[in-house]
Structures are given as structure tokens and as C-alpha cells.
Design an enzyme around this catalytic site. Structure first.
Site: not given
Length: 509
Positions: A264, A339, A373
Site C-alpha cells: 500500500e 479501499k 490493509c
């Protein structure tokens, strides 16, 4: 019989074994006519030798399993035992058939209790896989039904056996070996008075079956994943950072990796080329390079014949900023995953918004999902992806402290176990003093598997040295995933109580 005196051997039946086979069948099948004639068994051995499996203890025949090849479409529908028999009691084997038909499994009474039937069934399943047959079919007798025929129908009896309220020596065994009852067959074997002529049509599906017409385009059984544990360092230009990207892609390609996974915000060092004290402006400055990185990394994917997951990068659409990972396939196509769950830091300091779509991506090396993440800490997302038959979950991450890293690691490993998939996490290391909020990194990239006998004892396929720039490889067996989902020690996906709860996406997937 003393176990220490036993010496069991599984092999294929031979013509010379017939006298012992005859004696065993006469003993076990005395109520339905005894043994097959010698010419019937000899023809069966000649036509399909691999399908005739036996267990010997020294010179004693302890058990047999007889099988033929059949056409699935014909014998997955109603039929009788006579449909398998030709002239002069010849059992009809179809060499071009796409299914295995289980004729008989017999265990000598002296050897019952040693689970030899299970061994024979496992050997038969392995034969089905090796021959790339779609299923094993069998007409299963229900020899205890005569005890209950006056009080219940055959269908009700089968239901009671399924619920373990009644024990049937054949059906109970078949169900314990992952066979499914497809239908009830009437007048299957009329002379079987104990079963009242009934039988169950049983089926075991070969989940590794690949139709011949799709062999060329079928997915591989093994894929190699490569991950870059990236070190954050100051750079002087975009070109310098892209040169570093190409170096790693080239290296991973040299090792014939199917995937290259980056962390990321791996290109965050470029924020050092502007005033890094204003975090909101610095992240938008970084977003100005995203189109170029997407294009350059797609070019590398084609040039080096490797699928690249670009970690993640900021994407500016109008006034809205998103955290986006791109899948750059080696055929030149590109897809994206945004995300969905934004951390307090991203929301507060960078004013990033969450995406609203989630999908599994088809690749030439399996079906993959991408959770960036923080997203992996929300188990609903991985479960939705697993419902779309995801094989590999890819998790690019960035964490600055060990406790933050451990949140990602433990959640990612849980996703692998509960969804029976592989999970790959990949992060960055080193420090970047000149960039606010990215001054330190902590990472140990890893590949996790389900927790079962086919995988490492700790369910960790591979992992890097913590806080060291390096690349990591792991070879993933996709067939093992398919097997454990159906035949594992536990079957998490199959055993969900969908009668009690369900999970659904509120927008179109």
C-alpha cells in the site's frame, strides 16, 4: 486375528484371484445369488483393469472394489442394475465414459472393523481423479430396510439414516464417505429382498474434474506468488522510483512468478518532492502520478509476462480522493479495487473517501480478491469474496508500528482459515523522515493458508524477515483449496448455517 500378523497390500485384481473372489462373493452375497461367473470377472479385468481394486493380507483376500466406466448423463438418471449387464453376464464398460460406476465393495467378515472399505473408497476416488472423470456413481442397497418397511416408506427410511436415527450398513457407510443420495431407485435389484428391490443412487463429485474441451483454457493447479517487501527511501524523481519498480518486476519474472504484489502507498516517497508538511496537499500531489504509474506498471505486466497488483495509490476524481489498487494483468487489461474502509488517519489528514464496490477478479492463475490493509479487518468482505469462489486474497498494507502490523496479520490469517483460501500480505519497511505520517514503517510480509493437514502445521506458507527489504515467493496449490472445501477436516464454507443467517451486498456486485 492379530494385527501384528497382518500385512495388507492394495493392488489391482488379477485373473488368478478368481477362486478367492468367488468364495468371498458367495459368502457375502448368499442372499442375492452369490458370485459373478468367472468369465464376467475376467472380462471386467480385461476391459478396465485399473478399476478392479483388491486388498490382500498375505494370501488372503480381505476386500474388493469393482468398478466400470459409464456415461454420466445416462447413469445419473433412473436405471436398474440390469442396465449395466450385457449378453452372457458381461458387465458393460464404456471406455469413453466420463464417470466411474461402483459395482461392488465387499469386505471379508474376518476383516471388518479395520476400515478396509474406506481404503478401497479412497483408492477409487484417486482413480476418478487420475482419469479426470466427473463423478463416481453407485446404486447403493439398503439392506436393513426390510426391518422398517411395514412402518415407513423407503424415502422416509433414507431420511432416518441420514439423521443417524437408523443404522444401515451400506448407506451409513456411503454417507460417511461424502457420497450424496441423488434419488431413490425402484426395482433396482428385484432379488434383493432385504432392500425390497430399492437402492439409492449415490454420487461423489470429483471437484478437480476438467472437461476435455476446456483443458487448454483451464486454470493451472499451481501458481507462484511473488511479493515485494518494499523499502521506503528518498528519491529524486519519478523515473528513479519506476526504475526500482521495474527491477523488482524483472526479478520476480525471472523466477516465473504468476503475480507480483506491491505494498500500500509504495510510491509515497514521491511526496518528498513537494512540501510534505501539508499532508492534504502532499497526498493530492502524489495522486498526480497515479495515471502514469498505472500505465507504466501495466506495460511491465505485459513485457515481463506477470500479473501485477500495484499495491495502492491515491486517485483523485473531481474533488474526491480514493485509495486504489490496480490489477494489471499480463494480457494488458486493468481492473481496480478501491479501499472501502478508511482509517481515521486517512480520513482526517488526507481526506480520503471509501469506495463502494467489491469483486473477485478472474486471472489466468486463479480467482483473486484484493483488500487494502484496513479492509482485511472486516471479515464480511472476505466472506463475500469467498462466496464468489475466490482462491487467493491479496492484501497490500502499510503499518508504522508492530501492533498495527499484528492487527493486519492476525486478521489476514483468520480470513484464510475461515474462508478456506490463501491470503498474501505485503508491506513496506524502512523510514521516510521527510514525509509527515510516513516517517517509520513496520512489516513482515507473509502467505497464509487454511489450517489443515495439506498445509504447513502453522498455516504459514512463507514469510519474510521483519523490516528488511526483500522479495518473497510461495507456490500455491489451487487444487488443495478445492479439495479441503469439500473434504477437509472441517468444511467452514459448507457448514455455514444459511438457514439462520446470511450476508449480502446492498449494491450490485
Amino acid at each position: 486375528m492379530r494385527i501384528e500378523d497382518m500385512h495388507l497390500v492394495i493392488r489391482n485384481l488379477e485373473h488368478s484371484d478368481y477362486p478367492k473372489l468367488q468364495a468371498l462373493m458367495d459368502q457375502v452375497y448368499e442372499d442375492i445369488g452369490g458370485s459373478w461367473p468367472e468369465h464376467t470377472i475376467n472380462t471386467l479385468i480385461d476391459d478396465f483393469p485399473e478399476g478392479q481394486i483388491c486388498v490382500f493380507d498375505g494370501d488372503e483376500l480381505a476386500g474388493i472394489a469393482l468398478s466400470v466406466q459409464v456415461h454420466y448423463d445416462r447413469f445419473s438418471n433412473p436405471h436398474s442394475y440390469d442396465d449395466l449387464i450385457g449378453k452372457r453376464m458381461t458387465i458393460l464398460n464404456a471406455p469413453e465414459g466420463d464417470a466411474l460406476y461402483g459395482l461392488d465393495v465387499l469386505i471379508h467378515p474376518d476383516y471388518r472393523g479395520f476400515r478396509l472399505g474406506r481404503r478401497l473408497y479412497e483408492a477409487r476416488k484417486e482413480l476418478c481423479r487420475q482419469y479426470n472423470l466427473r463423478a463416481i456413481l453407485a446404486g447403493g442397497r439398503i439392506p436393513n430396510y426390510y426391518k422398517y418397511a411395514a412402518e415407513m416408506t423407503a424415502s422416509a427410511y433414507i431420511g432416518k439414516v441420514r439423521q443417524r436415527e437408523i443404522y444401515d450398513p451400506i448407506l451409513t457407510f456411503q454417507l460417511s464417505n461424502n457420497f450424496q443420495v441423488k434419488r431413490l431407485l425402484g426395482s433396482y435389484l428385484p432379488e434383493d429382498t432385504k432392500s425390497k428391490g430399492y437402492a439409492t443412487l449415490l454420487e461423489w463429485n470429483n471437484i478437480l474434474f476438467e472437461p476435455e474441451e476446456s483443458v487448454i483454457s483451464s486454470r493451472p493447479t499451481r501458481v507462484r506468488i511473488g511479493a515485494v517487501q518494499w523499502q521506503m527511501r528518498e528519491v529524486e524523481s519519478v523515473e528513479e522510483l519506476l526504475q526500482q519498480v521495474e527491477y523488482f518486476v524483472d526479478t520476480l519474472s525471472d523466477y516465473q512468478s504468476d503475480f507480483a504484489l506491491f505494498p500500500e502507498f509504495f510510491n509515497a516517497p514521491l511526496m518528498g518532492l513537494t512540501d510534505p508538511s501539508n499532508q492534504t496537499e502532499a497526498i493530492r500531489f502524489l495522486a498526480g502520478f497515479t495515471d502514469r504509474f498505472r500505465s507504466e506498471m501495466s506495460h511491465l505486466a505485459v513485457s515481463y509476462n506477470i500479473n501485477i497488483i500495484t499495491g495502492s495509490m491515491p486517485l483523485l476524481e473531481g474533488d474526491s480522493l480514493y485509495n486504489v489498487s490496480y490489477l494489471c494483468r499480463r494480457d494488458g487489461t486493468i481492473e481496480e479495487q478501491r479501499k472501502l474502509h478508511i482509517t481515521p488517519h486517512e480520513r482526517r489528514d488526507w481526506v480520503i473517501k471509501g469506495g463502494n464496490q467489491l469483486k473477485v477478479f478472474e486471472t489466468d492463475a486463479g480467482r483473486v480478491g484484493i483488500l487494502i490493509c484496513y479492509d482485511v479487518e472486516f471479515p464480511e468482505l472476505a466472506r463475500l469474496l469467498s462466496d464468489q469462489d475466490m482462491d487467493i486474497l491479496l492484501v497490500p498494507f502499510w503499518t508504522d508500528t508492530k501492533n498495527g502490523y499484528l492487527r493486519v496479520r492476525h486478521c489476514a490469517q483468520a480470513r484464510a482459515i475461515e474462508n478456506e483460501c490463501y491470503t498474501v500480505i505485503c508491506g513496506s519497511v524502512g523510514n521516510l523522515p521527510s514525509v509527515e505520517s510516513l516517517d517509520v514503517q513496520y512489516a513482515q510480509s507473509a502467505v497464509f493458508s487454511p489450517s489443515d493437514f495439506a498445509f504447513p502445521h502453522d498455516a504459514v506458507m512463507s514469510e519474510t524477515t521483519p523490516n528488511t527489504e526483500m522479495i518473497m515467493f510461495s507456490d500455491l496449490d489451487l487444487d488443495q483449496i478445492r479439495v479441503i472445501r469439500n473434504e477437509g477436516s472441517v468444511t467452514n464454507l459448507k457448514d455455514r448455517r444459511k438457514d439462520l443467517y446470511r450476508l449480502h451486498w446492498r449494491h450490485e456486485m
